[in-house]
Design a protein around this motif. Sequence first.
Motif, PDB file in Angstrom:
ATOM      1  N   SER A  26      40.610  15.095  -1.226  1.00  0.00           N
ATOM      2  CA  SER A  26      41.452  14.902  -0.038  1.00  0.00           C
ATOM      3  C   SER A  26      40.671  14.395   1.168  1.00  0.00           C
ATOM      4  O   SER A  26      41.257  14.020   2.181  1.00  0.00           O
ATOM      5  CB  SER A  26      42.144  16.217   0.322  1.00  0.00           C
ATOM      6  OG  SER A  26      41.195  17.190   0.761  1.00  0.00           O
ATOM      7  N   MET A  27      39.344  14.401   1.073  1.00  0.00           N
ATOM      8  CA  MET A  27      38.530  13.918   2.198  1.00  0.00           C
ATOM      9  C   MET A  27      38.769  12.436   2.431  1.00  0.00           C
ATOM     10  O   MET A  27      38.961  11.647   1.501  1.00  0.00           O
ATOM     11  CB  MET A  27      37.038  14.152   1.901  1.00  0.00           C
ATOM     12  CG  MET A  27      36.646  15.606   1.753  1.00  0.00           C
ATOM     13  SD  MET A  27      34.875  15.721   1.323  1.00  0.00           S
ATOM     14  CE  MET A  27      34.750  17.468   0.949  1.00  0.00           C
ATOM     15  N   HIS A  28      38.697  12.044   3.668  1.00  0.00           N
ATOM     16  CA  HIS A  28      38.935  10.646   4.032  1.00  0.00           C
ATOM     17  C   HIS A  28      37.923   9.716   3.355  1.00  0.00           C
ATOM     18  O   HIS A  28      38.279   8.651   2.840  1.00  0.00           O
ATOM     19  CB  HIS A  28      38.855  10.485   5.554  1.00  0.00           C
ATOM     20  CG  HIS A  28      39.039   9.064   6.012  1.00  0.00           C
ATOM     21  ND1 HIS A  28      40.272   8.435   6.003  1.00  0.00           N
ATOM     22  CD2 HIS A  28      38.136   8.140   6.457  1.00  0.00           C
ATOM     23  CE1 HIS A  28      40.131   7.197   6.442  1.00  0.00           C
ATOM     24  NE2 HIS A  28      38.844   6.992   6.726  1.00  0.00           N
ATOM     25  N   ALA A  29      36.662  10.139   3.329  1.00  0.00           N
ATOM     26  CA  ALA A  29      35.615   9.294   2.729  1.00  0.00           C
ATOM     27  C   ALA A  29      35.852   9.111   1.235  1.00  0.00           C
ATOM     28  O   ALA A  29      35.611   8.023   0.691  1.00  0.00           O
ATOM     29  CB  ALA A  29      34.244   9.909   2.972  1.00  0.00           C
ATOM     30  N   VAL A  30      36.315  10.145   0.559  1.00  0.00           N
ATOM     31  CA  VAL A  30      36.558  10.046  -0.880  1.00  0.00           C
ATOM     32  C   VAL A  30      37.813   9.228  -1.157  1.00  0.00           C
ATOM     33  O   VAL A  30      37.897   8.518  -2.163  1.00  0.00           O
ATOM     34  CB  VAL A  30      36.661  11.451  -1.509  1.00  0.00           C
ATOM     35  CG1 VAL A  30      36.989  11.370  -2.992  1.00  0.00           C
ATOM     36  CG2 VAL A  30      35.351  12.213  -1.307  1.00  0.00           C
ATOM     37  N   GLN A  31      38.804   9.317  -0.263  1.00  0.00           N
ATOM     38  CA  GLN A  31      39.991   8.478  -0.417  1.00  0.00           C
ATOM     39  C   GLN A  31      39.629   6.998  -0.342  1.00  0.00           C
ATOM     40  O   GLN A  31      40.211   6.170  -1.043  1.00  0.00           O
ATOM     41  CB  GLN A  31      41.027   8.839   0.647  1.00  0.00           C
ATOM     42  CG  GLN A  31      41.675  10.197   0.425  1.00  0.00           C
ATOM     43  CD  GLN A  31      42.647  10.570   1.524  1.00  0.00           C
ATOM     44  OE1 GLN A  31      42.799   9.850   2.514  1.00  0.00           O
ATOM     45  NE2 GLN A  31      43.307  11.724   1.366  1.00  0.00           N
ATOM     46  N   ALA A  32      38.645   6.677   0.490  1.00  0.00           N
ATOM     47  CA  ALA A  32      38.162   5.291   0.560  1.00  0.00           C
ATOM     48  C   ALA A  32      37.516   4.881  -0.761  1.00  0.00           C
ATOM     49  O   ALA A  32      37.678   3.746  -1.223  1.00  0.00           O
ATOM     50  CB  ALA A  32      37.171   5.138   1.709  1.00  0.00           C
ATOM     51  N   LEU A  33      36.793   5.817  -1.388  1.00  0.00           N
ATOM     52  CA  LEU A  33      36.208   5.530  -2.699  1.00  0.00           C
ATOM     53  C   LEU A  33      37.294   5.324  -3.744  1.00  0.00           C
ATOM     54  O   LEU A  33      37.165   4.464  -4.628  1.00  0.00           O
ATOM     55  CB  LEU A  33      35.279   6.671  -3.129  1.00  0.00           C
ATOM     56  CG  LEU A  33      34.021   6.907  -2.279  1.00  0.00           C
ATOM     57  CD1 LEU A  33      33.255   8.121  -2.806  1.00  0.00           C
ATOM     58  CD2 LEU A  33      33.132   5.677  -2.266  1.00  0.00           C
ATOM     59  N   THR A  34      38.373   6.099  -3.643  1.00  0.00           N
ATOM     60  CA  THR A  34      39.490   5.948  -4.582  1.00  0.00           C
ATOM     61  C   THR A  34      40.123   4.573  -4.450  1.00  0.00           C
ATOM     62  O   THR A  34      40.479   3.935  -5.452  1.00  0.00           O
ATOM     63  CB  THR A  34      40.546   7.038  -4.322  1.00  0.00           C
ATOM     64  OG1 THR A  34      39.936   8.319  -4.494  1.00  0.00           O
ATOM     65  CG2 THR A  34      41.710   6.912  -5.292  1.00  0.00           C
ATOM     66  N   GLN A  35      40.268   4.105  -3.219  1.00  0.00           N
ATOM     67  CA  GLN A  35      40.826   2.768  -2.998  1.00  0.00           C
ATOM     68  C   GLN A  35      39.926   1.682  -3.584  1.00  0.00           C
ATOM     69  O   GLN A  35      40.403   0.667  -4.102  1.00  0.00           O
ATOM     70  CB  GLN A  35      41.012   2.523  -1.500  1.00  0.00           C
ATOM     71  CG  GLN A  35      42.109   3.361  -0.864  1.00  0.00           C
ATOM     72  CD  GLN A  35      43.477   3.003  -1.402  1.00  0.00           C
ATOM     73  OE1 GLN A  35      43.804   1.828  -1.597  1.00  0.00           O
ATOM     74  NE2 GLN A  35      44.297   4.015  -1.665  1.00  0.00           N
ATOM     75  N   ALA A  36      38.635   1.901  -3.514  1.00  0.00           N
ATOM     76  CA  ALA A  36      37.692   0.871  -3.969  1.00  0.00           C
ATOM     77  C   ALA A  36      37.499   0.893  -5.483  1.00  0.00           C
ATOM     78  O   ALA A  36      37.405  -0.159  -6.121  1.00  0.00           O
ATOM     79  CB  ALA A  36      36.339   1.061  -3.269  1.00  0.00           C
ATOM     80  N   TYR A  37      37.446   2.097  -6.088  1.00  0.00           N
ATOM     81  CA  TYR A  37      37.085   2.201  -7.495  1.00  0.00           C
ATOM     82  C   TYR A  37      38.193   2.747  -8.393  1.00  0.00           C
ATOM     83  O   TYR A  37      38.044   2.728  -9.617  1.00  0.00           O
ATOM     84  CB  TYR A  37      35.846   3.106  -7.646  1.00  0.00           C
ATOM     85  CG  TYR A  37      34.616   2.594  -6.936  1.00  0.00           C
ATOM     86  CD1 TYR A  37      33.840   1.587  -7.487  1.00  0.00           C
ATOM     87  CD2 TYR A  37      34.238   3.113  -5.699  1.00  0.00           C
ATOM     88  CE1 TYR A  37      32.705   1.124  -6.847  1.00  0.00           C
ATOM     89  CE2 TYR A  37      33.111   2.654  -5.036  1.00  0.00           C
ATOM     90  CZ  TYR A  37      32.341   1.650  -5.609  1.00  0.00           C
ATOM     91  OH  TYR A  37      31.227   1.188  -4.966  1.00  0.00           O
ATOM     92  N   GLY A  38      39.287   3.229  -7.798  1.00  0.00           N
ATOM     93  CA  GLY A  38      40.353   3.837  -8.587  1.00  0.00           C
ATOM     94  C   GLY A  38      40.173   5.340  -8.699  1.00  0.00           C
ATOM     95  O   GLY A  38      39.047   5.855  -8.683  1.00  0.00           O
ATOM     96  N   ARG A  39      41.311   6.071  -8.808  1.00  0.00           N
ATOM     97  CA  ARG A  39      41.250   7.532  -8.817  1.00  0.00           C
ATOM     98  C   ARG A  39      40.504   8.071 -10.040  1.00  0.00           C
ATOM     99  O   ARG A  39      39.755   9.043  -9.938  1.00  0.00           O
ATOM    100  CB  ARG A  39      42.668   8.107  -8.773  1.00  0.00           C
ATOM    101  CG  ARG A  39      42.677   9.644  -8.772  1.00  0.00           C
ATOM    102  CD  ARG A  39      44.065  10.218  -8.593  1.00  0.00           C
ATOM    103  NE  ARG A  39      44.035  11.671  -8.730  1.00  0.00           N
ATOM    104  CZ  ARG A  39      43.653  12.526  -7.791  1.00  0.00           C
ATOM    105  NH1 ARG A  39      43.279  12.059  -6.602  1.00  0.00           N
ATOM    106  NH2 ARG A  39      43.647  13.832  -8.001  1.00  0.00           N
ATOM    107  N   THR A  40      40.691   7.435 -11.199  1.00  0.00           N
ATOM    108  CA  THR A  40      40.058   7.937 -12.417  1.00  0.00           C
ATOM    109  C   THR A  40      38.543   8.005 -12.268  1.00  0.00           C
ATOM    110  O   THR A  40      37.910   9.036 -12.555  1.00  0.00           O
ATOM    111  CB  THR A  40      40.410   7.044 -13.617  1.00  0.00           C
ATOM    112  OG1 THR A  40      41.838   7.034 -13.783  1.00  0.00           O
ATOM    113  CG2 THR A  40      39.756   7.550 -14.890  1.00  0.00           C
TER     114      THR A  40
END
Length: 491
Positions: free
Chosen positions: A25-39
């Motif tokens: 749920s962290m903002h920084a990790v959400q940015a990683l999800t956008q870049a690399y996908g949630r999986t």
Amino acid sequence: MSDAATSERRRARLASVPAVERVMSMHAVQALTQAYGRTQAVEAVRVSLDALRAELLADVDADVAASAGGDADASEAATRYDAQIVARASALLEQRARGHLRTVFNLTGTVLHTNLGRALLPDEAVRSVIDVLTRPANLEFDLATGARGDRDDLIEDLICELTGAEAATVVNNNAAAVLLTLSALASKKEVVVSRGELVEIGGAFRIPDIMARAGARLREVGTTNRTHAKDYEEAINARTALLMKVHCSNYAISGFTKSVEIDELAQIAHHHALPVAFDLGSGTLIDLAQWGLPAEPTVRGTVDAGADLVTFSGDKLLGGPQAGLIVGREALIRKIRKHPLKRALRVGKLTLAALEPVLRLYRAPEFLAQRLTTLRLLTRPATDMHAAALRVQPSLQHALGERYAVTVEPMFSQIGSGALPVDQLPSYGVALRVATARRGGRALVHLEKGLRELPRPVLGRIADDTLRLDLRCLEAGDEAAFIAQCAELRL
């Protein structure tokens, strides 16, 4: 500390590690999800959390604040670990996204470096490859007739124009070209070769081994340093399939030597109604001596001298993509094309797309030294590398500090490990030495490792307690990137 206290401290430490969903749920990790996908992001977070747990359990006394076990302390510790977890997950995702095949700075001084991909392609070839990568192409389609075509038809006429051969075919490298030629023409028969030409090429592939895999029987003649025409004559018998000559481009024997040139060998073969094949290896299409480079036998000159078949590489002195070209008499090429191995060894559309524009450059030899990347690098004047070294030296010295001395020095480049390895070209570069010791030793090895670990790895060579970076292959387009990257060097 008692076992109970230790167990309590471990539980407290593990309680301080945040849950996966809170990290996600962290903002920084959400940015990683956008870049690399949630999986991928979830997997990276899990790996980072597992690593953190292992570290905490390995040293239960490292963080007193996390040992109390209270909710407030656990929450405070979890917050403190957030940045570490995010940084670790980000680094892991970046590492996974980075391809294993990476571009490097080739500052080894070897232009046609086998381990670094040999010849670099000119812009014309790069654009052609991009076109066929992104659009359908007539790989095996005859646009004139609307019928199925042969992929060799795309470049055969051009190859024959440049070499004087009657016909040509292309496979994936020169070893494959030799293997296919021998399999098609000499299976279960003898091939006569001078003992002094039984070379070993890169990766420990040897001519005798290739012959054996092709089903041909090697008939050695002569000695290591001297082979005469009579040696071939006396070896020919009813089981002989062909005579073969191998150009020793990757080593040289000097002194008391004798070899039979291709024109004389062709006369012997033709007198006995046999073909002669010449494995030319490096395969230059032009006389290199006009640019002050060591003279090499050309494919056209070899064909004109009477060779019935010539095999050579596409990614050495020719300056194109990895390929093995077979040129020669039409009847022999036709037989080679019909062999079952031809389909297994054939090239794809990317090789053909890159090879054709490179070959077309040879139609205008007056522009070749500017347009063909390999020839441009081989003919760069030493003054160019000297000027580049003067520009590079200050940034590299600043990055390395006082521990190392960085000096501009003359050097000698090499054409290629598989093509004229003993010939050297005057060059310039920067020499890196340990400033505080007479011998570099481990410090230079450590420095070399640091250069290899840069975002775009830098490869040089260590000799005589010096790490040398030869700038022959550092052209203007890459020089600024190299200088900027110096600031990222960490030792």
